[in-house]
Design a protein around this motif. Structure first.
Motif, short mmCIF file in Angstrom:
data_model
loop_
_atom_site.label_atom_id
_atom_site.label_comp_id
_atom_site.label_asym_id
_atom_site.label_seq_id
_atom_site.Cartn_x
_atom_site.Cartn_y
_atom_site.Cartn_z
N THR A 153 9.63 -3.66 2.70
CA THR A 153 8.69 -3.09 2.78
C THR A 153 9.41 -2.27 2.04
O THR A 153 8.16 -1.19 0.66
N ALA A 154 10.33 -2.06 1.39
CA ALA A 154 10.65 -0.91 0.75
C ALA A 154 10.69 -1.32 -1.35
O ALA A 154 10.31 -0.33 -2.26
N ALA A 155 10.63 -2.69 -0.94
CA ALA A 155 10.64 -3.65 -2.39
C ALA A 155 9.46 -2.25 -3.24
O ALA A 155 9.34 -2.01 -4.34
N PRO A 156 8.32 -2.70 -3.01
CA PRO A 156 6.98 -2.34 -3.96
C PRO A 156 7.47 -0.97 -4.23
O PRO A 156 6.86 -0.69 -5.08
N LEU A 157 7.30 -0.09 -2.83
CA LEU A 157 8.23 1.63 -3.74
C LEU A 157 9.20 1.58 -4.72
O LEU A 157 8.82 1.90 -5.68
N ALA A 158 10.18 1.09 -4.34
CA ALA A 158 10.63 1.06 -5.56
C ALA A 158 10.52 0.39 -6.75
O ALA A 158 10.88 1.29 -7.56
N ALA A 159 9.66 -0.60 -6.78
CA ALA A 159 8.88 -1.18 -8.63
C ALA A 159 8.59 -0.36 -8.68
O ALA A 159 8.21 -0.03 -10.13
N ALA A 160 7.56 0.50 -7.83
CA ALA A 160 6.37 1.55 -8.88
C ALA A 160 7.18 3.07 -9.00
O ALA A 160 7.13 3.22 -10.36
N ARG A 161 8.33 3.26 -8.05
CA ARG A 161 8.81 4.06 -8.70
C ARG A 161 10.52 3.85 -9.75
O ARG A 161 11.23 4.90 -10.19
N GLY A 162 10.74 2.75 -9.90
CA GLY A 162 12.22 2.35 -10.46
C GLY A 162 12.57 3.41 -10.05
O GLY A 162 13.73 3.28 -10.47
N ALA A 164 0.48 -1.18 0.16
CA ALA A 164 0.12 -0.16 0.03
C ALA A 164 0.49 1.87 0.55
O ALA A 164 0.30 2.46 -0.71
N LEU A 165 2.11 1.34 0.10
CA LEU A 165 3.06 2.20 0.39
C LEU A 165 3.12 3.05 -1.02
O LEU A 165 2.76 4.13 -0.88
N PRO A 166 3.22 2.41 -2.17
CA PRO A 166 3.00 3.74 -3.72
C PRO A 166 1.91 4.59 -3.60
O PRO A 166 2.48 5.06 -3.68
N GLU A 167 0.73 3.75 -3.17
CA GLU A 167 -0.46 4.74 -3.37
C GLU A 167 -0.49 6.29 -2.22
O GLU A 167 -0.62 6.81 -2.49
N ALA A 168 0.07 5.34 -1.50
CA ALA A 168 -0.06 6.43 0.19
C ALA A 168 1.04 7.08 0.18
O ALA A 168 0.55 8.15 0.81
N LEU A 169 2.12 7.30 -0.70
CA LEU A 169 3.20 8.13 -0.93
C LEU A 169 3.05 8.60 -2.35
O LEU A 169 3.53 9.14 -3.07
N ALA A 170 1.89 8.62 -2.94
CA ALA A 170 1.62 9.01 -4.81
C ALA A 170 1.75 10.74 -4.53
O ALA A 170 2.53 10.65 -6.06
N ASP A 171 1.34 11.17 -3.33
CA ASP A 171 1.99 13.05 -4.07
C ASP A 171 3.87 13.38 -3.46
O ASP A 171 3.64 14.03 -3.94
N GLU A 172 3.93 12.00 -3.19
CA GLU A 172 5.48 12.34 -2.83
C GLU A 172 6.42 12.24 -4.14
O GLU A 172 6.29 10.99 -4.55
N ASP A 173 7.20 13.55 -4.59
CA ASP A 173 8.30 13.21 -5.18
C ASP A 173 9.64 12.24 -5.32
O ASP A 173 10.54 13.30 -5.33
N ILE A 174 9.30 11.56 -4.72
CA ILE A 174 10.75 10.47 -3.86
C ILE A 174 12.12 10.30 -5.37
O ILE A 174 11.33 9.66 -5.90
N GLU A 175 12.85 10.80 -4.91
CA GLU A 175 13.83 10.31 -5.63
C GLU A 175 15.23 9.60 -4.85
O GLU A 175 16.30 9.52 -5.67
N ALA A 176 14.82 9.51 -3.72
CA ALA A 176 16.14 8.40 -3.58
C ALA A 176 15.44 7.84 -2.38
O ALA A 176 14.77 8.10 -1.98
#
Length: 219
Positions: free
Chosen positions: A62-71, A38-50
């Motif tokens: 925990t980080a893996a889905p966010l990493a995959a969603a943001r490349g 659920a983290l990628p959607e929860a942080l959808a408004d954050e322009d995460i660069e690292a």
């Protein structure tokens, strides 16, 4: 820099209320995996660069889905791992020995930084803050404008209580961070840090309308 400190998803040790700080540590429960997803959607408004995670398995999962969603590549760093429990490892959190862990962490947050966790492997507050500071400094030096770090509950509470100018030890004591809870800060190692929100609640800036670190309704 905008800094997002994210606690990992639920683990079996969380469910059993056991202190579990040693590497590699447990994986996630089924609920923990859903929290991570659920983290990628929860942080959808954050322009995460690292994106960073600790050396413990639960943060990397925990980080893996966010990493995959943001490349994004996940930078693995030991400095943001959980505060080492020493001889208190595997103690239930509701026993007297288990409660000594958080009493020590909160004493560090209140300035008693040379206290040590008991036994071999136990660290001092000075050592714990120094290793966490080093990873934050690395991220700040990368040029990324928004950085997410998947870390651990006690470590996040300690570092923010000491480094955010509008938080303190009393705030850390009163505000445990749930699994995948997010603390948002802005600032830099040179200029200092200010907490903007804690697990979705706004944080009143020091000297701006309320006691330092007092949470207010996010509306």
């Amino acid at each position: 820099m905008r800094l997002l400190l994210v606690r990992h998803g639920e683990t079996p040790s969380n469910v059993a209320s056991l202190l579990d700080t040693a590497a590699p540590g447990p994986g996630l429960t089924a609920l923990g995996a859903r929290q991570a997803a659920a983290l990628p959607e929860a942080l959808a408004d954050e322009d995460i660069e690292a994106l960073y995670a600790s050396t413990l398995v639960r943060t990397q999962l925990t980080a893996a889905p966010l990493a995959a969603a943001r490349g994004l590549r996940v930078h693995i760093r030991d400095g943001i791992r959980e505060l080492a429990a020493g001889d208190l490892e595997r103690e239930p959190g509701d026993t007297e020995r288990g409660r000594l862990y958080m009493r020590t962490v909160l004493a560090w947050a209140d300035g008693e930084r040379e206290l040590r966790m008991p036994g071999p492997g136990g660290e001092s507050g000075t050592e714990a803050l120094a290793r966490y500071d080093a990873v934050v400094a690395e991220a700040a030096g990368s040029g990324a404008r928004t950085v997410a770090m998947v870390s651990h509950g006690a470590a996040i509470r300690l570092w923010t209580a000491v480094r955010a100018r509008n938080l303190d030890a009393d705030f850390a004591a009163a505000h445990p961070l749930r699994n995948t809870g997010v603390v948002v800060l802005e600032g830099s190692p040179d200029d200092g840090w200010r907490a903007l929100s804690w697990a979705g609640a706004l944080v009143t800036p020091a000297r701006e309308g309320g006691p330092a670190g007092r949470p207010v309704d996010a509306g």
